[in-house]
Design an enzyme around this catalytic site. Structure first.
Site, PDB file in Angstrom:
ATOM      1  N   CYS A  45      -4.472   1.745  -9.858  1.00 14.34           N
ATOM      2  CA  CYS A  45      -3.834   1.594  -8.552  1.00 14.34           C
ATOM      3  C   CYS A  45      -4.890   1.527  -7.439  1.00 14.34           C
ATOM      4  CB  CYS A  45      -2.879   2.752  -8.271  1.00 14.34           C
ATOM      5  SG  CYS A  45      -2.047   2.581  -6.677  1.00 14.34           S
ATOM      6  N   ALA A  83       0.857  -1.183   0.000  1.00 10.44           N
ATOM      7  CA  ALA A  83       0.000   0.000   0.000  1.00 10.44           C
ATOM      8  C   ALA A  83       0.891   1.230   0.000  1.00 10.44           C
ATOM      9  CB  ALA A  83      -0.925  -0.010   1.208  1.00 10.44           C
ATOM     10  N   GLY A  99       1.588 -10.442 -13.524  1.00 13.83           N
ATOM     11  CA  GLY A  99       0.842 -10.966 -12.383  1.00 13.83           C
ATOM     12  C   GLY A  99       1.411 -12.303 -11.965  1.00 13.83           C
ATOM     13  N   GLY A 100       2.373 -12.268 -11.064  1.00 12.25           N
ATOM     14  CA  GLY A 100       2.920 -13.502 -10.524  1.00 12.25           C
ATOM     15  C   GLY A 100       3.903 -14.232 -11.410  1.00 12.25           C
TER      16      GLY A 100
END
Length: 304
Positions: A131, A71, A244-245
């Protein structure tokens, strides 16, 4: 010798399909001691806004099983600082440099982009409408088709080079948002940004992040990202950049088979700062083993 180059359109041709994900690679120069940045297809520098942002309060990062929560909140010193102090250091690299642009209003996005339009050393911008860690703007533009098209259209009017739009997975149907970005004038889309998640310390009964919720990335999100890349690639005509990963070359190949023209590596950089170069080498080895002459032949090669 295999051909690793890929063409994302509007004069953005990468020597190989490996990019870094914004927010996980600083301004690139932080990795100079670990890898030769010229061996990458390109790198996407951290999120840049019109004005200075302090970001969210600490703690703003937490490990979870198979993933990481963050965050950070787009902490940066603003686009003028980037142009005056960071940009000159990036001119020495042959790899393509892409600036991730974010904002709270459409006017912010446009004004920030106008600072970057004339910079020869910047090949493209990645418009961040996804975001999840800012209170205003950010993901708000990426969860509505009308808002997504409007902000992309406004930026398109002031930016002539390659315009990539980063999409949020925190929507009902990501293909509809992708179509809106395409209609607004995007040259490509990148997906997925982080998924909204949270983690709790059972002993203290408190959340691990100051913001309570944050963005989940890493191996935990890969199957979701892969599915969304496949869906979007079959829904629009412009190129898709998958992320993503992705932790290794096999992951990258899977994303390209699903329809991605290029890939971005994010969380993996925190585990192994040399992973990007290893993925470039791994894709080349895969192509040789499979007797495939070009990485372009992988794009959308999934057999159903």
């Amino acid at each position: 010798m295999v051909d690793l180059s890929v063409d994302l359109g509007n004069n953005l041709i990468l020597d190989n399909p490996v990019l870094t994900a914004s927010g996980t690679f600083g301004y690139g120069t932080e990795f100079d001691d670990f890898i030769d940045l010229n061996r990458l297809g390109g790198f996407v520098v951290k999120g840049t806004t019109l004005h200075h942002r302090e970001g969210n309060a600490y703690p703003r990062m937490a490990e979870t099983p198979s993933g990481m929560l963050n965050a950070v909140g787009l902490q940066n010193k603003g686009v003028k600082y980037f142009v005056d102090h960071i940009y000159p250091n990036l001119l020495k690299y042959q790899s393509k440099v892409i600036v991730n642009v974010s904002g709270s209003t459409i006017e912010d996005y446009v004004a920030c982009t106008e600072y970057l339009e004339g910079l020869e050393g910047i090949s493209a911008i990645e418009l961040n409408i996804s975001c999840p860690n800012v209170k205003e703007g950010g993901m708000a533009f990426g969860t509505s088709c009308a808002s997504a098209e409007k902000v992309v259209e406004a930026v398109r009017k002031v930016y002539s080079k390659h315009l990539m739009v980063k999409l949020s997975p925190n929507v009902t149907d990501i293909t509809e948002i992708a179509k809106s970005a395409e209609a607004g004038g995007a040259d490509s889309v990148s997906l997925i940004n982080t998924m909204l998640g949270m983690a709790i310390d059972a002993k203290s009964r408190k959340p691990l992040l100051s913001t309570v919720t944050g963005g989940l990335s890493g191996p935990a999100v890969k199957p979701i990202a892969l599915r969304m890349v496949w869906q979007v690639a079959n829904s629009i005509k412009i190129p898709v950049v998958g992320l993503g990963g992705i932790m290794n070359a096999e992951d990258a190949v899977e994303f390209m088979l699903a329809g991605a023209s290029a890939v971005q590596l994010g969380t993996a950089n925190f585990i192994d700062p040399q992973v990007t170069v290893k993925v470039v080498e791994g894709i080349a080895s895969y192509l040789k083993e499979q007797n495939i002459g070009s990485s372009k032949e992988l794009i959308g090669g999934l057999i159903l």
